[in-house]
Design a protein around this motif. Structure first.
Motif, PDB file in Angstrom:
ATOM      1  N   VAL A 228      24.377 -48.746  16.305  1.00 17.02           N
ATOM      2  CA  VAL A 228      24.335 -47.461  17.002  1.00 17.02           C
ATOM      3  C   VAL A 228      23.112 -46.671  16.537  1.00 17.02           C
ATOM      4  O   VAL A 228      22.982 -46.370  15.350  1.00 17.02           O
ATOM      5  N   ALA A 229      22.210 -46.349  17.467  1.00 18.83           N
ATOM      6  CA  ALA A 229      20.995 -45.593  17.148  1.00 18.83           C
ATOM      7  C   ALA A 229      20.983 -44.280  17.921  1.00 18.83           C
ATOM      8  O   ALA A 229      20.865 -44.270  19.143  1.00 18.83           O
ATOM      9  N   ASP A 230      21.159 -43.184  17.198  1.00 15.07           N
ATOM     10  CA  ASP A 230      21.147 -41.848  17.787  1.00 15.07           C
ATOM     11  C   ASP A 230      20.791 -40.878  16.679  1.00 15.07           C
ATOM     12  O   ASP A 230      21.261 -41.034  15.553  1.00 15.07           O
ATOM     13  N   ASP A 231      19.968 -39.879  16.978  1.00  9.59           N
ATOM     14  CA  ASP A 231      19.540 -38.958  15.926  1.00  9.59           C
ATOM     15  C   ASP A 231      20.592 -37.918  15.566  1.00  9.59           C
ATOM     16  O   ASP A 231      20.458 -37.237  14.561  1.00  9.59           O
ATOM     17  N   GLN A 232      21.655 -37.809  16.339  1.00  9.80           N
ATOM     18  CA  GLN A 232      22.707 -36.833  16.043  1.00  9.80           C
ATOM     19  C   GLN A 232      23.868 -37.531  15.331  1.00  9.80           C
ATOM     20  O   GLN A 232      24.516 -38.420  15.892  1.00  9.80           O
ATOM     21  N   GLU A 233      24.134 -37.121  14.098  1.00 11.96           N
ATOM     22  CA  GLU A 233      25.147 -37.778  13.280  1.00 11.96           C
ATOM     23  C   GLU A 233      26.530 -37.762  13.923  1.00 11.96           C
ATOM     24  O   GLU A 233      27.244 -38.766  13.908  1.00 11.96           O
ATOM     25  N   LEU A 234      26.925 -36.633  14.497  1.00  8.57           N
ATOM     26  CA  LEU A 234      28.255 -36.553  15.115  1.00  8.57           C
ATOM     27  C   LEU A 234      28.369 -37.475  16.325  1.00  8.57           C
ATOM     28  O   LEU A 234      29.420 -38.063  16.573  1.00  8.57           O
ATOM     29  N   VAL A 235      27.295 -37.609  17.074  1.00 11.30           N
ATOM     30  CA  VAL A 235      27.285 -38.517  18.227  1.00 11.30           C
ATOM     31  C   VAL A 235      27.444 -39.962  17.737  1.00 11.30           C
ATOM     32  O   VAL A 235      28.249 -40.721  18.275  1.00 11.30           O
ATOM     33  N   ARG A 236      26.672 -40.330  16.697  1.00 16.86           N
ATOM     34  CA  ARG A 236      26.802 -41.688  16.131  1.00 16.86           C
ATOM     35  C   ARG A 236      28.226 -41.938  15.660  1.00 16.86           C
ATOM     36  O   ARG A 236      28.815 -42.981  15.951  1.00 16.86           O
ATOM     37  N   ALA A 237      28.786 -40.977  14.946  1.00 15.17           N
ATOM     38  CA  ALA A 237      30.149 -41.135  14.426  1.00 15.17           C
ATOM     39  C   ALA A 237      31.148 -41.310  15.567  1.00 15.17           C
ATOM     40  O   ALA A 237      32.050 -42.156  15.493  1.00 15.17           O
ATOM     41  N   GLY A 238      30.974 -40.547  16.638  1.00 13.55           N
ATOM     42  CA  GLY A 238      31.865 -40.671  17.788  1.00 13.55           C
ATOM     43  C   GLY A 238      31.773 -42.044  18.435  1.00 13.55           C
ATOM     44  O   GLY A 238      32.798 -42.666  18.757  1.00 13.55           O
ATOM     45  N   PHE A 239      30.543 -42.530  18.605  1.00 10.03           N
ATOM     46  CA  PHE A 239      30.371 -43.866  19.167  1.00 10.03           C
ATOM     47  C   PHE A 239      31.016 -44.921  18.268  1.00 10.03           C
ATOM     48  O   PHE A 239      31.649 -45.853  18.759  1.00 10.03           O
ATOM     49  N   CYS A 240      30.851 -44.775  16.968  1.00 12.31           N
ATOM     50  CA  CYS A 240      31.430 -45.755  16.030  1.00 12.31           C
ATOM     51  C   CYS A 240      32.952 -45.799  16.149  1.00 12.31           C
ATOM     52  O   CYS A 240      33.549 -46.881  16.160  1.00 12.31           O
ATOM     53  N   VAL A 241      33.580 -44.639  16.250  1.00 13.31           N
ATOM     54  CA  VAL A 241      35.038 -44.584  16.398  1.00 13.31           C
ATOM     55  C   VAL A 241      35.468 -45.267  17.701  1.00 13.31           C
ATOM     56  O   VAL A 241      36.405 -46.079  17.719  1.00 13.31           O
ATOM     57  N   ILE A 242      34.767 -44.965  18.783  1.00 17.69           N
ATOM     58  CA  ILE A 242      35.080 -45.572  20.084  1.00 17.69           C
ATOM     59  C   ILE A 242      34.899 -47.088  20.025  1.00 17.69           C
ATOM     60  O   ILE A 242      35.741 -47.847  20.508  1.00 17.69           O
ATOM     61  N   LEU A 243      33.798 -47.534  19.425  1.00 18.03           N
ATOM     62  CA  LEU A 243      33.514 -48.973  19.345  1.00 18.03           C
ATOM     63  C   LEU A 243      34.576 -49.710  18.537  1.00 18.03           C
ATOM     64  O   LEU A 243      35.074 -50.758  18.959  1.00 18.03           O
TER      65      LEU A 243
END
Length: 137
Positions: A13-28
């Motif tokens: 997951v590559a995104d400069d916003q930490e909360l966005v990355r964390a959200g994607f990780c949870v979904i994945l």
């Protein structure tokens, strides 16, 4: 004798916003994928893609140090077994779509897509097919 279940697809997951990355990780993880790593900029994404060899990279377009389009170009050019890249962005600008595809991306999704579409995009890209968000086409 039963065979072991297939290993889960590995996603970076590559995104400069930490909360966005964390959200994607949870979904994945909830969808059965393995998170291979997180990158806050394009240069880190390129380095992690080389060291971790994920199946798919979820790539934001606008990031510091190196944008997602250049990072996608470098990842796609890294060899026959290069990870597939799915571009994720909040911007549905035509230029981004064309640039992403020219850079070697396998898919393009908007960040407001339903989570089921994200899982589908990862599976489609990993299988070697291409996917564009319906709103983009």
């Amino acid at each position: 004798m039963t065979s072991a279940p297939p290993a889960p697809l590995r996603v970076l997951v590559a995104d400069d916003q930490e909360l966005v990355r964390a959200g994607f990780c949870v979904i994945l993880e909830a969808a059965g994928f393995a998170v291979a790593g997180e990158a806050a900029d394009g240069a880190a994404a390129v380095a992690l893609a080389a060291s971790e060899r994920p199946d798919v990279v979820l790539m934001d377009v606008r990031m510091p140090v190196m944008d997602g389009l250049e990072a996608t170009r470098r990842i796609a050019a890294s060899g026959a077994d290069a990870p597939k890249v799915v571009i994720l962005t909040t911007f549905d600008l035509d230029d981004y779509v064309y640039e992403a595809l020219r850079a070697g991306a396998s898919g393009f999704l908007l960040k407001d897509a339903p989570r089921a579409d994200l899982a589908t995009a990862i599976r489609v890209a990993a299988a070697g097919d291409a996917l564009l968000a319906p709103s983009v086409t």
